[in-house]
Enzyme design. Structure first.
Site, PDB file in Angstrom:
ATOM      1  N   CYS A  62       0.872  -1.175   0.000  1.00  0.00           N
ATOM      2  CA  CYS A  62       0.000   0.000   0.000  1.00  0.00           C
ATOM      3  C   CYS A  62       0.909   1.225   0.000  1.00  0.00           C
ATOM      4  O   CYS A  62       2.130   1.102   0.118  1.00  0.00           O
ATOM      5  CB  CYS A  62      -0.999  -0.009   1.158  1.00  0.00           C
ATOM      6  N   CYS A  76      -2.425   1.416  -4.234  1.00  0.00           N
ATOM      7  CA  CYS A  76      -1.211   2.141  -4.617  1.00  0.00           C
ATOM      8  C   CYS A  76      -1.132   2.370  -6.118  1.00  0.00           C
ATOM      9  O   CYS A  76      -0.120   2.821  -6.631  1.00  0.00           O
ATOM     10  CB  CYS A  76       0.044   1.442  -4.097  1.00  0.00           C
ATOM     11  N   CYS A 136       3.357  -0.255  -8.242  1.00  0.00           N
ATOM     12  CA  CYS A 136       3.936  -1.583  -8.082  1.00  0.00           C
ATOM     13  C   CYS A 136       4.510  -2.054  -9.418  1.00  0.00           C
ATOM     14  O   CYS A 136       3.789  -2.123 -10.408  1.00  0.00           O
ATOM     15  CB  CYS A 136       2.869  -2.563  -7.593  1.00  0.00           C
TER      16      CYS A 136
END
Length: 137
Positions: free
Chosen positions: A11, A85, A89
């Site tokens: 996150c 997020c 990533c």
């Protein structure tokens, strides 16, 4: 999936949702799963309301610290679970990616964090059944 699957929870701040998810997975699956958590912009400390909410159910995350998300953490994980997020990533071929849409506990009191904690537990229980179920007797 290898004998001992590895899971990375991500996150933004690695201070609430991903910390609770990692703690639940460690608590519920024990050594059957390798667990990591990280953040795309780690906070300075784990959310105190998340620490309190987890302590209420007997899981201590008070010693945890937010960690920076690295490409290596993703490469070393079989399953990468993001929690709000976005595109932060990194994506590698052959990895499994899940996105758990959960409310952000940042700035919330423990009353607001409890339902998030409980939802994360349900999601983690489902994940365990899928990737590391207990051997049948």
């Amino acid at each position: 999936m290898p004998d001992k699957p590895s899971v990375l929870f991500v996150c933004v701040h690695n201070a609430g949702r991903s910390q609770m998810a990692a703690a639940w997975l460690t608590h519920l699956a024990g050594d059957r799963v390798e667990v990591r958590s990280a953040g795309s912009a780690p906070g300075e400390q784990v959310n105190p309301a998340a620490v309190e909410a987890m302590a209420e159910v007997g899981v201590d995350i008070s010693a945890e610290v937010p960690k920076m998300l690295t490409p290596d953490a993703v490469k070393e994980s079989d399953v990468c679970i993001t929690m709000g997020c976005g595109d932060a990533c990194p994506v590698f071929p052959g990895k499994r990616y899940l996105d758990w849409r959960l409310d952000d506990p940042a700035g919330q009191g423990v009353e607001a964090v409890r339902p998030i904690r409980d939802e994360i537990r349900k999601l983690v229980e489902g994940l365990i059944e899928e990737i590391a179920p207990r051997p049948r007797a």
